[in-house]
Write an enzyme that holds these catalytic residues in place. Structure first.
Site, PDB file in Angstrom:
ATOM      1  N   ASN A 192       0.867  -1.182   0.000  1.00  0.00           N
ATOM      2  CA  ASN A 192       0.000   0.000   0.000  1.00  0.00           C
ATOM      3  C   ASN A 192       0.907   1.237   0.000  1.00  0.00           C
ATOM      4  O   ASN A 192       1.480   1.586   1.029  1.00  0.00           O
ATOM      5  CB  ASN A 192      -0.907  -0.024   1.239  1.00  0.00           C
TER       6      ASN A 192
ATOM      7  N   LYS B 100       0.021   4.231  -0.366  1.00  0.00           N
ATOM      8  CA  LYS B 100      -0.675   5.396   0.203  1.00  0.00           C
ATOM      9  C   LYS B 100      -0.455   6.629  -0.680  1.00  0.00           C
ATOM     10  O   LYS B 100      -0.403   6.505  -1.897  1.00  0.00           O
ATOM     11  CB  LYS B 100      -0.241   5.596   1.657  1.00  0.00           C
TER      12      LYS B 100
ATOM     13  N   HIS C 255     -10.006   0.995   4.799  1.00  0.00           N
ATOM     14  CA  HIS C 255      -8.682   1.129   5.399  1.00  0.00           C
ATOM     15  C   HIS C 255      -8.773   2.070   6.595  1.00  0.00           C
ATOM     16  O   HIS C 255      -9.551   3.023   6.596  1.00  0.00           O
ATOM     17  CB  HIS C 255      -7.677   1.672   4.373  1.00  0.00           C
TER      18      HIS C 255
ATOM     19  N   GLU D 246      -7.113   4.501   7.522  1.00  0.00           N
ATOM     20  CA  GLU D 246      -7.011   5.941   7.235  1.00  0.00           C
ATOM     21  C   GLU D 246      -8.300   6.477   6.613  1.00  0.00           C
ATOM     22  O   GLU D 246      -8.662   7.633   6.830  1.00  0.00           O
ATOM     23  CB  GLU D 246      -5.779   6.194   6.351  1.00  0.00           C
TER      24      GLU D 246
ATOM     25  N   GLU E  29      -5.694  -4.983  10.522  1.00  0.00           N
ATOM     26  CA  GLU E  29      -4.712  -3.917  10.702  1.00  0.00           C
ATOM     27  C   GLU E  29      -5.060  -3.122  11.962  1.00  0.00           C
ATOM     28  O   GLU E  29      -5.884  -2.192  11.904  1.00  0.00           O
ATOM     29  CB  GLU E  29      -4.723  -2.965   9.504  1.00  0.00           C
TER      30      GLU E  29
ATOM     31  N   GLY F 213       1.939   2.446  10.749  1.00  0.00           N
ATOM     32  CA  GLY F 213       2.864   3.571  10.624  1.00  0.00           C
ATOM     33  C   GLY F 213       3.543   3.954  11.925  1.00  0.00           C
ATOM     34  O   GLY F 213       4.205   4.980  12.003  1.00  0.00           O
TER      35      GLY F 213
ATOM     36  N   SER G  57       3.035  -1.993  10.451  1.00  0.00           N
ATOM     37  CA  SER G  57       4.483  -1.979  10.717  1.00  0.00           C
ATOM     38  C   SER G  57       5.174  -3.310  10.373  1.00  0.00           C
ATOM     39  O   SER G  57       6.086  -3.750  11.075  1.00  0.00           O
ATOM     40  CB  SER G  57       4.770  -1.578  12.167  1.00  0.00           C
TER      41      SER G  57
ATOM     42  N   GLY H 122       2.791  -1.137   4.407  1.00  0.00           N
ATOM     43  CA  GLY H 122       2.792   0.285   4.076  1.00  0.00           C
ATOM     44  C   GLY H 122       4.224   0.780   3.901  1.00  0.00           C
ATOM     45  O   GLY H 122       4.843   0.572   2.863  1.00  0.00           O
TER      46      GLY H 122
HETATM   47  P1  13P Z   1       2.630   0.491   7.771  1.00  0.00           P
HETATM   48  O1  13P Z   1       3.215  -0.790   7.229  1.00  0.00           O
HETATM   49  O2  13P Z   1       3.384   1.707   7.338  1.00  0.00           O
HETATM   50  O3  13P Z   1       2.418   0.405   9.250  1.00  0.00           O
HETATM   51  O4  13P Z   1       1.178   0.648   7.123  1.00  0.00           O
HETATM   52  C1  13P Z   1       0.293  -0.405   7.190  1.00  0.00           C
HETATM   53  C2  13P Z   1      -0.883  -0.117   6.336  1.00  0.00           C
HETATM   54  O5  13P Z   1      -1.667   0.773   6.620  1.00  0.00           O
HETATM   55  C3  13P Z   1      -1.063  -0.927   5.139  1.00  0.00           C
HETATM   56  O6  13P Z   1      -2.322  -0.720   4.594  1.00  0.00           O
END
Ligand code: 13P
Length: 265
Positions: free
Chosen positions: A12, A14, A97, A99, A169, A175, A215, A236
């Site tokens: 992802n 983003k 997701h 976010e 997640e 993140g 993460s 991510g």
């Molecule tokens: P991170 O791997 O940066 O924690 O993000 C995870 C994520 O939101 C994947 O969709």
């Protein structure tokens, strides 16, 4: 127990990479990621980048997914891109997701409509679910997962659920550099699969793929991929570095090899 679910490693990206940056990055990925039939590698670039990447990408190695899609196929929805517009470009779409839920205020009702719109348009949805830190500390994790899974799958048939993917997640792990512990992921994944079984029966629960995200990096990926019932990772930050991501794909391949019966390996 062995299963027929193919491991998925999803990137992802983003809101990272312009069209030209994404093209350069894909070049790097194509040289660092090895083609592994047993691992499905899916890239989720921004919507503007989907079209050029779809032309550039080696389809034997990668599939494309959208990070979001609107639930109405067309209409007066300024700024939105519909699943109907995405359908020729992508195999997958992320729905709900963290976010989208927490930054853009999308609720379970919207997630349910997007899940329905995805399958209506022949796109396989990846329903993202997970609790906040506050919810975990309050002992509400299972209830949150139950609610998000039930709502997200509400309009889907058993067959559609079986072809879908669910990503666990935890919001606090996204993140943050602080991934869940493998046993926390194991418990959540087990809970989600049991919930799918309650909704659609054991056969469907045995077919739906469930990923872990939050993460994930090349150092901890194997621990998650080894979790019973975990069918891959949604990555991510670590997916923005080609070697790091290639290494996660390689770990997944090795986990697959380890799962093969002895006479194959
Ligand atoms: P991170 O791997 O940066 O924690 O993000 C995870 C994520 O939101 C994947 O969709």
């Amino acid at each position: 127990m062995r299963n027929s679910r193919k491991i998925m490693i999803a990137a992802n990206w983003k809101e990272h990479f312009t069209v030209s940056q994404a093209s350069i990055f894909l070049n790097k990925l194509e040289s660092s990621v090895r083609s592994r039939q047993s691992v499905e590698v899916v890239l989720f670039p921004n919507v503007l980048t989907l079209q050029p990447l779809s032309v550039q990408l080696d389809k034997r190695k990668f599939r494309l997914g959208a990070q979001d899609g609107h639930f109405q196929d067309a209409g007066a929805y300024t700024g939105e891109v519909s699943m109907a517009m995405l359908r020729d470009l992508v195999h997958y779409v992320l729905v709900g997701h963290s976010e989208r839920r927490h930054v853009f205020g999308e609720n379970d009702d919207i997630a349910a409509k997007k899940m329905q719109a995805a399958v209506r348009n022949g796109i396989m949805p990846i329903l993202c679910v997970g609790e906040t830190l506050q919810e975990r500390l309050a002992g509400e994790t299972n209830q949150i997962l139950h609610n998000q899974v039930t709502a997200g799958l509400m309009h889907l048939t058993a067959r559609e659920v079986a072809a879908s993917v669910i990503a666990y997640e935890p919001v606090w792990a996204i993140g943050s550099g602080e991934s869940a512990k493998p046993d926390q992921a194991a418990a959540a994944i087990q809970h989600i699969r049991t919930q799918v079984e309650h909704l659609h029966g054991a056969r469907t629960a045995g077919l739906v793929r469930i990923l872990y995200g939050g993460s994930v990096n090349s150092h901890n990926a194997k621990a998650f991929l080894d979790v019973d019932g975990c069918d891959g990772a949604l990555v991510g930050g670590a997916s923005l570095q080609s070697h790091e991501f290639a290494s996660i794909v390689e770990k997944a391949f090795r986990v697959h090899q380890e799962r093969l019966p002895a006479h194959h390996g």
